[in-house]
Design an enzyme around this catalytic site. Structure first.
Site, mmCIF file in Angstrom:
data_model
loop_
_atom_site.group_PDB
_atom_site.id
_atom_site.type_symbol
_atom_site.label_atom_id
_atom_site.label_comp_id
_atom_site.label_asym_id
_atom_site.label_seq_id
_atom_site.Cartn_x
_atom_site.Cartn_y
_atom_site.Cartn_z
ATOM 1 N N GLU A 86 0.844 -1.208 0.000
ATOM 2 C CA GLU A 86 0.000 0.000 0.000
ATOM 3 C C GLU A 86 0.876 1.254 0.000
ATOM 4 O O GLU A 86 1.992 1.232 0.536
ATOM 5 C CB GLU A 86 -0.834 0.029 1.286
ATOM 6 C CG GLU A 86 -2.271 -0.411 1.128
ATOM 7 C CD GLU A 86 -3.157 0.622 0.444
ATOM 8 O OE1 GLU A 86 -2.646 1.513 -0.265
ATOM 9 O OE2 GLU A 86 -4.382 0.523 0.609
ATOM 10 N N ASP A 87 0.362 2.333 -0.549
ATOM 11 C CA ASP A 87 1.064 3.605 -0.484
ATOM 12 C C ASP A 87 0.936 4.238 0.899
ATOM 13 O O ASP A 87 1.913 4.638 1.515
ATOM 14 C CB ASP A 87 0.563 4.573 -1.570
ATOM 15 C CG ASP A 87 -0.957 4.707 -1.611
ATOM 16 O OD1 ASP A 87 -1.657 4.059 -0.799
ATOM 17 O OD2 ASP A 87 -1.459 5.459 -2.476
ATOM 18 N N ASP A 119 -4.567 5.456 6.049
ATOM 19 C CA ASP A 119 -5.108 6.663 6.677
ATOM 20 C C ASP A 119 -6.157 6.232 7.711
ATOM 21 O O ASP A 119 -5.810 5.831 8.812
ATOM 22 C CB ASP A 119 -5.675 7.535 5.546
ATOM 23 C CG ASP A 119 -6.136 8.900 5.991
ATOM 24 O OD1 ASP A 119 -5.647 9.396 7.014
ATOM 25 O OD2 ASP A 119 -6.993 9.493 5.312
ATOM 26 N N PHE A 149 -1.886 16.096 3.981
ATOM 27 C CA PHE A 149 -2.272 15.464 2.714
ATOM 28 C C PHE A 149 -1.055 15.467 1.796
ATOM 29 O O PHE A 149 -0.521 16.503 1.441
ATOM 30 C CB PHE A 149 -3.464 16.170 2.058
ATOM 31 C CG PHE A 149 -4.035 15.315 0.969
ATOM 32 C CD1 PHE A 149 -4.933 14.300 1.259
ATOM 33 C CD2 PHE A 149 -3.620 15.481 -0.348
ATOM 34 C CE1 PHE A 149 -5.427 13.467 0.259
ATOM 35 C CE2 PHE A 149 -4.107 14.660 -1.355
ATOM 36 C CZ PHE A 149 -5.015 13.653 -1.047
ATOM 37 N N ARG A 193 1.647 12.242 -9.274
ATOM 38 C CA ARG A 193 2.134 10.883 -8.990
ATOM 39 C C ARG A 193 3.602 10.716 -9.375
ATOM 40 O O ARG A 193 4.351 9.981 -8.745
ATOM 41 C CB ARG A 193 1.323 9.844 -9.782
ATOM 42 C CG ARG A 193 -0.095 9.649 -9.311
ATOM 43 C CD ARG A 193 -0.662 8.380 -9.929
ATOM 44 N NE ARG A 193 -2.116 8.319 -9.877
ATOM 45 C CZ ARG A 193 -2.814 7.899 -8.834
ATOM 46 N NH1 ARG A 193 -2.206 7.514 -7.746
ATOM 47 N NH2 ARG A 193 -4.138 7.867 -8.880
HETATM 48 P P1 5GP Z 1 -8.003 4.981 4.085
HETATM 49 O O1 5GP Z 1 -9.047 4.024 3.631
HETATM 50 O O2 5GP Z 1 -6.947 4.336 4.957
HETATM 51 O O3 5GP Z 1 -8.619 6.187 4.746
HETATM 52 O O4 5GP Z 1 -7.340 5.586 2.800
HETATM 53 C C1 5GP Z 1 -6.412 4.905 2.061
HETATM 54 C C2 5GP Z 1 -6.263 5.536 0.696
HETATM 55 O O5 5GP Z 1 -6.593 6.935 0.728
HETATM 56 C C3 5GP Z 1 -4.825 5.478 0.239
HETATM 57 O O6 5GP Z 1 -4.543 4.264 -0.417
HETATM 58 C C4 5GP Z 1 -4.743 6.690 -0.670
HETATM 59 O O7 5GP Z 1 -5.199 6.364 -1.946
HETATM 60 C C5 5GP Z 1 -5.707 7.691 -0.042
HETATM 61 N N1 5GP Z 1 -5.005 8.641 0.827
HETATM 62 C C6 5GP Z 1 -4.972 8.668 2.182
HETATM 63 N N2 5GP Z 1 -4.208 9.666 2.631
HETATM 64 C C7 5GP Z 1 -3.715 10.276 1.533
HETATM 65 C C8 5GP Z 1 -2.813 11.390 1.326
HETATM 66 O O8 5GP Z 1 -2.272 12.018 2.248
HETATM 67 N N3 5GP Z 1 -2.545 11.714 0.038
HETATM 68 C C9 5GP Z 1 -3.090 11.056 -1.023
HETATM 69 N N4 5GP Z 1 -2.748 11.482 -2.238
HETATM 70 N N5 5GP Z 1 -3.918 10.007 -0.874
HETATM 71 C C10 5GP Z 1 -4.229 9.632 0.392
#
Ligand code: 5GP
Length: 172
Positions: free
Chosen positions: A96-97, A100, A149, A162
């Site tokens: 995963e990147d 959050d 963010f 990206r």
């Molecule tokens: P979660 O379901 O954990 O809230 O969100 C996961 C996804 O939200 C990540 O895989 C990513 O695509 C997006 N995301 C969460 N935080 C960030 C951020 O700081 N920047 C960006 N560009 N995407 C984020």
């Protein structure tokens, strides 16, 4: 006001973190075969750098999920591109990147578990653990980070940024 990008993690810091992760993963999976499930599109560059340094035989699978619109989470997750090959009976590592709220990962782990994997772990480059809404802890974390963010090194805002080699805070 115009959009600003403020450097948070340099490409050198990212590379050091990826190297450490690859070493730990290579050690933990020594002698095993591994399937990396790469979460598109954000984890693309991270997975490419990581996979080439792990040092154990591995297979790459890609999955695409939809859960995030612009800069706020929708909370609902759907699979928009599924796996090509079977992962039943395999050691699977999700790449995963960023984690959050954890909602995307929680959904994904349930989805992959139902496919009969032998083991299932998670590696994320970035972890915003302070924002968690569900209790989920990635097994491998590159960089624990604050609630900013972020864009670059795979992370986007509406498909932009990206390709940047470093990671920046996006200030709209
Ligand atoms: P979660 O379901 O954990 O809230 O969100 C996961 C996804 O939200 C990540 O895989 C990513 O695509 C997006 N995301 C969460 N935080 C960030 C951020 O700081 N920047 C960006 N560009 N995407 C984020």
């Amino acid at each position: 006001m115009s959009t600003k990008l403020q450097l948070v993690y340099s490409s050198g810091q990212i590379a050091a973190s990826v190297g450490t992760l690859a070493q730990r993963i290579g050690y933990d999976y020594a002698g095993e075969e591994l399937v990396l499930v790469v979460v598109l599109k954000g984890a693309l560059f991270f997975a490419a750098d990581l996979a080439r340094q792990i040092g154990v035989p591995l297979r790459l699978e890609f999955i695409k999920l939809s859960s995030y619109k612009g800069t706020s989470s929708t909370g609902t997750v759907t699979v928009t591109k599924g796996l090509d090959g079977s992962i039943a009976g395999k050691h699977v590592l999700v790449v995963e990147d960023i984690v959050d709220t954890g909602l995307t990962l929680k959904f994904l782990l349930g989805y992959l578990n139902d496919l009969g994997v032998r083991s299932l772990k998670v590696c994320t480059l970035l972890d915003k653990s302070g924002r968690r809404e569900v209790s989920i802890t990635p097994d491998y974390v590159g960089i624990p980070c604050e609630n900013k963010f972020l864009v670059g090194y795979g992370l986007d805002v509406d498909e932009r940024y990206r390709e940047l080699p470093a990671i920046y805070e996006y200030i709209p």
